[in-house]
Scaffold this motif. Sequence first.
Motif, PDB file in Angstrom:
ATOM      1  N   GLY A  50      -9.602  50.017 108.068  1.00 14.16           N
ATOM      2  CA  GLY A  50      -9.477  48.856 107.203  1.00 14.16           C
ATOM      3  C   GLY A  50      -8.043  48.665 106.761  1.00 14.16           C
ATOM      4  O   GLY A  50      -7.133  49.346 107.261  1.00 14.16           O
ATOM      5  N   PHE A  51      -7.865  47.751 105.830  1.00 15.61           N
ATOM      6  CA  PHE A  51      -6.510  47.503 105.333  1.00 15.61           C
ATOM      7  C   PHE A  51      -6.548  47.138 103.850  1.00 15.61           C
ATOM      8  O   PHE A  51      -7.611  46.797 103.317  1.00 15.61           O
ATOM      9  N   THR A  52      -5.382  47.222 103.239  1.00 19.31           N
ATOM     10  CA  THR A  52      -5.266  46.949 101.802  1.00 19.31           C
ATOM     11  C   THR A  52      -4.279  45.814 101.579  1.00 19.31           C
ATOM     12  O   THR A  52      -3.179  45.838 102.143  1.00 19.31           O
ATOM     13  N   ILE A  53      -4.700  44.848 100.775  1.00 24.49           N
ATOM     14  CA  ILE A  53      -3.777  43.766 100.385  1.00 24.49           C
ATOM     15  C   ILE A  53      -3.125  44.229  99.081  1.00 24.49           C
ATOM     16  O   ILE A  53      -3.808  44.626  98.135  1.00 24.49           O
ATOM     17  N   SER A  54      -1.812  44.178  99.035  1.00 27.40           N
ATOM     18  CA  SER A  54      -1.089  44.877  97.961  1.00 27.40           C
ATOM     19  C   SER A  54      -1.186  44.165  96.610  1.00 27.40           C
ATOM     20  O   SER A  54      -1.520  42.983  96.521  1.00 27.40           O
ATOM     21  N   THR A  55      -0.837  44.909  95.574  1.00 28.97           N
ATOM     22  CA  THR A  55      -0.787  44.340  94.223  1.00 28.97           C
ATOM     23  C   THR A  55       0.294  43.251  94.145  1.00 28.97           C
ATOM     24  O   THR A  55       0.208  42.355  93.317  1.00 28.97           O
ATOM     25  N   LEU A  79      -6.603  41.717 110.532  1.00 31.45           N
ATOM     26  CA  LEU A  79      -8.008  41.557 110.907  1.00 31.45           C
ATOM     27  C   LEU A  79      -8.155  41.654 112.426  1.00 31.45           C
ATOM     28  O   LEU A  79      -9.065  42.330 112.932  1.00 31.45           O
ATOM     29  N   THR A  80      -7.239  41.006 113.130  1.00 33.25           N
ATOM     30  CA  THR A  80      -7.291  41.054 114.596  1.00 33.25           C
ATOM     31  C   THR A  80      -7.167  42.500 115.073  1.00 33.25           C
ATOM     32  O   THR A  80      -7.901  42.940 115.963  1.00 33.25           O
ATOM     33  N   ALA A  81      -6.234  43.219 114.465  1.00 37.98           N
ATOM     34  CA  ALA A  81      -6.057  44.622 114.865  1.00 37.98           C
ATOM     35  C   ALA A  81      -7.331  45.421 114.583  1.00 37.98           C
ATOM     36  O   ALA A  81      -7.755  46.251 115.397  1.00 37.98           O
ATOM     37  N   LEU A  82      -7.941  45.129 113.435  1.00 36.09           N
ATOM     38  CA  LEU A  82      -9.178  45.833 113.078  1.00 36.09           C
ATOM     39  C   LEU A  82     -10.286  45.482 114.077  1.00 36.09           C
ATOM     40  O   LEU A  82     -11.030  46.355 114.550  1.00 36.09           O
ATOM     41  N   GLU A  83     -10.363  44.193 114.413  1.00 33.96           N
ATOM     42  CA  GLU A  83     -11.392  43.751 115.366  1.00 33.96           C
ATOM     43  C   GLU A  83     -11.211  44.438 116.709  1.00 33.96           C
ATOM     44  O   GLU A  83     -12.170  44.843 117.368  1.00 33.96           O
ATOM     45  N   LEU A  98     -18.645  43.700 110.370  1.00 28.95           N
ATOM     46  CA  LEU A  98     -18.831  43.393 108.950  1.00 28.95           C
ATOM     47  C   LEU A  98     -17.824  44.192 108.143  1.00 28.95           C
ATOM     48  O   LEU A  98     -17.434  45.296 108.547  1.00 28.95           O
ATOM     49  N   VAL A  99     -17.401  43.629 107.020  1.00 37.08           N
ATOM     50  CA  VAL A  99     -16.442  44.352 106.174  1.00 37.08           C
ATOM     51  C   VAL A  99     -16.917  44.347 104.720  1.00 37.08           C
ATOM     52  O   VAL A  99     -17.720  43.509 104.318  1.00 37.08           O
ATOM     53  N   SER A 100     -16.352  45.283 103.954  1.00 39.30           N
ATOM     54  CA  SER A 100     -16.541  45.244 102.504  1.00 39.30           C
ATOM     55  C   SER A 100     -15.230  44.795 101.886  1.00 39.30           C
ATOM     56  O   SER A 100     -14.158  45.036 102.442  1.00 39.30           O
ATOM     57  N   VAL A 101     -15.316  44.142 100.739  1.00 37.07           N
ATOM     58  CA  VAL A 101     -14.113  43.764  99.990  1.00 37.07           C
ATOM     59  C   VAL A 101     -14.237  44.388  98.610  1.00 37.07           C
ATOM     60  O   VAL A 101     -15.215  44.154  97.898  1.00 37.07           O
ATOM     61  N   ASN A 247      -9.119  45.935  98.891  1.00 35.39           N
ATOM     62  CA  ASN A 247      -9.360  46.742 100.082  1.00 35.39           C
ATOM     63  C   ASN A 247     -10.399  46.076 100.972  1.00 35.39           C
ATOM     64  O   ASN A 247     -11.485  45.722 100.493  1.00 35.39           O
ATOM     65  N   VAL A 248     -10.045  45.890 102.217  1.00 34.76           N
ATOM     66  CA  VAL A 248     -10.978  45.322 103.196  1.00 34.76           C
ATOM     67  C   VAL A 248     -11.294  46.444 104.180  1.00 34.76           C
ATOM     68  O   VAL A 248     -10.384  46.972 104.833  1.00 34.76           O
ATOM     69  N   CYS A 249     -12.542  46.826 104.235  1.00 32.92           N
ATOM     70  CA  CYS A 249     -12.897  48.026 104.982  1.00 32.92           C
ATOM     71  C   CYS A 249     -14.074  47.719 105.914  1.00 32.92           C
ATOM     72  O   CYS A 249     -15.022  47.042 105.495  1.00 32.92           O
ATOM     73  N   SER A 250     -13.996  48.209 107.157  1.00 33.71           N
ATOM     74  CA  SER A 250     -15.112  47.941 108.062  1.00 33.71           C
ATOM     75  C   SER A 250     -16.359  48.651 107.540  1.00 33.71           C
ATOM     76  O   SER A 250     -16.287  49.753 107.006  1.00 33.71           O
TER      77      SER A 250
END
Length: 908
Positions: A50-55, A79-83, A98-101, A247-250
Motif C-alpha cells: 500500500g501507500f501513505t498520503i503524507s500529512t 495506485l498503478t504500481a500497487l495494481e 480492494l483497498v482500505s483507507v 493510508n491506502v492499503c490493499s
Amino acid sequence: MSENKDPHVAQGVKFVFDFTEGNKDLKDLLGGKGANLAEMTNLGLPVPPGFTISTEACKVYLDSGDEPAALRDEVSAHLTALEKKMGKKLGQADDPLLVSVRSGAKFSMPGMMDTVLNIGLSDKSVQGLAKQAGDDRFAWDSYRRLIQMFGKTVLGVDGELFEDALEKAKDAKKVTVDTDLDAAELKKLVTRFKKIVKAEAGRDFPQDPREQMDLAIHAVFDSWNTERAKLYRRQERIPHDLGTAVNVCSMVFGNLGPDSGTGVAFTRDPASGHQGVYGDYLQNAQGEDVVAGIRNTVPLADLEQIDKKSYDQLMQIMETLETHYKDLCDIEFTIERGQLWMLQTRVGKRTAGAAFRIATQLVDQGLIDEAEALQRVNGAQLAQLMFPRFDEDAKVEQLGRGIAASPGAAVGKAVFDSYTAIKWSRSGEKVILIRRETNPDDLDGMIAAEGILTSRGGKTSHAAVVARGMGKTCVCGAEDLEVDTKRRRLTVNGHVVEEGDVVSIDGSTGKVYLGEVPVVPSPVVEYFEGRMHAGADDADELVQAVHRIMAFADGKRRLRVRANADNAEDALRARRFGAQGIGLCRTEHMFLGERRELVEHLILADTEEERENALKELLPLQKRDFVELFEAMDGLPVTVRLLDPPLHEFLPDITELSVRVALAESRKDHNENDLRLLQAVHRLHEQNPMLGLRGVRLGLVIPGLFTMQVRAIAEAAAERKEAKGDPRAEIMIPLVGTVQELEIVREEAEQVIAEVERTTGVHLKLALGTMIELPRAALTAGQIAEAAEFFSFGTNDLTQTVWGFSRDDVEASFFTAYLEKGIFGVSPFETIDKDGVGKLVRDAVAAGRATRPDLKLGVCGEHGGDPESVHFFHEVGLDYVSCSPFRIPVARLEAGRAASTSTGSDHR
Ligand code: PEP
Ligand code: MG
C-alpha cells in the motif's frame, strides 16, 4: 497552460510514499500508522502492499480547501504500481483489487475518521469477487460492510440506521450473529443499505471505485477538523497544523471462512508487563468486529489450536517487533485462508504499574539502558501509583463508569446537594457529592465531600478542574448514571441509589461501586515510607521496579529536591521520601490553633509595651518549632520564610464578628475585646488582601515582628549547634518588590543574628535570601541579588500577579470556560506558563547570576512538584525544586528524566 502556483510543486515535494519508502521515524510526515506500516514492510514482515498520503498533502488541503494539484497524479501512479504488484485493478469487474483507507496522524486522536474497508466494490465487482473467492456470501458481506462504513464515515449517514437494518435482517432470519446471514440475505441488505444512503445522503452510493477512494481520502483530511479532534488537540496541546496522513492499503480478508479471522495482540500484558500471549482472536471476521463485541472472541492462545502455522509465525513476529521497537507493541493482524498479515503495530499503551515493570524488564533484557528506561515512565504514572486504592480482592458491585478525573479511592454516603454534604460532613459523616455537573455554588460541598461524582462533563468540567486543584477524588461524566437531584437519588441499570446509601468511587479508573469497597494503602507509598523494602524476599514486583527506576533517576538528576514542610512530622516524612532539605517552611502555619490568640494580641497592641509582650510570648514557641524542624532536618538546608499572609487572616471573620458584636449590643452586653477586635478587623480590611499588607510589607510596618522570627531562628540554630547538631537555616523574605525593602530587613536581621551570636557565643552561618514572586522582583532581579544570597521563585504568587488571576478564585469561577475554549490546556497554577511566568523566571535567573555568580536558585511554588514544570526548571538552570512531601518522589523522577538524554524512543 496556466502557471502552477502550488509552492510544493515548485519545490518538487512528494506527497505519496509507498510502504517500502518510509520508516518509523517519519511520523511527522507519514503519521504513526503509516510510519509503522513502512517499518514493518522494511523488516520483511507480511504487510499487505500500500501507500501513505503524507500529512503535507493534508496541510495543503486544509489551508486551501483543495488537495494539492499534484496529488491526483501521484496517487494514480502509486495506485498503478500497487495494481501491478497485485495483478489486478481497483474495482476490476471480474477480479477487483480492494483497498482500505485509514486515517493516521502523528498522535492517535479521538474524533478522527474510522477506517473504510473494501473500497473498490460495486454492483459489478461484487460478482467478480464472489467468483474469485468462490464464495458468494463473503462477497456480499464485504459489500454491505463497505456501504455501511462508507455511508457512515464518508457520507455522514447516521450509523444506527445501518445497524437497525442489520438487526432486522437477523431478526427476520431468527439468528443472533451476522455470520448466520447467507448470501441472499446479505444481498437484500445491500439493497436496503443503498436505499438508506440515497435517502440520507441525497446521492447514490458511488459505483466508481476511484471516486470511492478519493472521497474517502478527503473525508480523512476533513476529519482532522471535527470538533472532537479540535478539542482534544487543544487540551493535549497538540498543534492544530500537523494534519493527518492517509493510508491506502490493499485488502486482505479475515471474513473468508473459518480458516480466516482477525485479531489484536500485545507483546506483553499491558496490565502487568509480563511477557506472554495476550490478545483476542475472532474467526471469520473483519475490521472492528474483534473489538466491537458482536461475537465472542477467543483468547489469542487458542489460535494455536485453530491455525498452528499462523500462530507460530505471529509469535515470531511479535518477538521481532519487541526486539526491534525495544518496547511493548500492540498489533492488529488478519489471517486470510491460513496466510498471516500484519495490519498495524505501535508502541502500546500500558497501565502505570506495567510501565515501571516493563522499563526495568527491558533493561534486564539488555534492550534499553537506564537513561532510556527513565523515558519509559513518568511522574504522572508514579503519582497514580501512590494513591491508596481499592482492594483488588474485594467483592465489588460496579454501578457504572465515568471519566477518571482526579485520582484516589473515596468512599462515603451519597448526597445530592452541597448543603447536605456540608451538614453531614460536619456531623462526622463521610460523603460523596453526586451532581449532574457542578458549578461554583457547589464549592463548599466539594470541600466537605470525600469525593465528587458527576454524570456529565469531561476532564475539563468544573468538577474535574476544581477536584484536581483540591487533590480530591473525582469521577465525572458517568453517563449511565441518571442523577435526580430533586428526588435525591440516582438510577443506573435499574438500580436506585438513595441519599445516604454508601458508594465508592475510583478516581484512577473512573469506576463507581455500590457499597463500601475496602481501601488498601499503596505499596509504593509503603516503600517510600520505609515500611516495605525493595530488597525483601517477598517484595512486590512493582516496588522493586519503582526502587530501581528511582535509583536511575537519582543517579542522573542535577536538580536537588526539597520539601515544603513546616513541622517536624512532615519534615521527617519528606526526608524518608528523599527530600534534600526544606525549601519552604511557611511560618504562618505555626501561628494557627491556640497561638492565633497571641497574634491577635500583637495586632491589638496599643502600646510599645503591649506589642513587646505579645512578641515575647511568641518567641519561645517559634524557637521550639524551629529546634524541632532543624533537628528533623539535621545536616540539610531549611529555608524558613518569615510571616507572609495578611494579618486579618489571624482575626475572626468580619461578618461573624459584626453579628456577635451587634447581638451583644442589643443585649447591652458590651465585650471590650470584641469591640477592639472589630475595630482592628475594619482597620485591616482590604479589598485585595493578596496585593495588600503582607509579606515583607508586614515586616517593615509592624515593628519587631520579623526580628522576633529571626531571633527565634538564630537561637534555635545556636541551641542545635550546642547540642552538636548541624542546623543549616536559611532565612527567606517573602513578597519583595524592590531591593530597598530587602536591604532594610536584611540589616535588621543581621543585627539580631550578631546579637544572638554574642550572647550564645555560637558562630552562626545563616543565609539570607528572598522569594521572587512579584513581576517587579523578577524584572529587577539583578539589583535584588545584591542583597540576597538565594532566590526562591514563588511561582504561585508570580502566576497570580503576572496573569492578574486571583489564585483562590479563578479555578472555581471561570477556568472551566478557559480550558474548554482551549485558551490553555492546563491551569497555569498547575503547570508553569513557560512563555509568560517562565520567561520572567528565566530572565531573573540570568540577571541574578550576573550579579552574584554563586546565587542559589530554587522554586517553592506548587509547580516545583509538577512533572512538566520540573523539566522547565531543570532547563533554566535552577539548583533545586521544592514541593509538598508527597510529591517528592515525582519531582525526583522527573528531575532524573529531565537530566537524562534519551537514546530515542517512541514515547511522547
Ligand atoms: C508562592 O507564592 O509560590 C509561594 C510558594 O508562596 P505562597 O504559596 O505561600 O504564597
Ligand atoms: Mg507566595
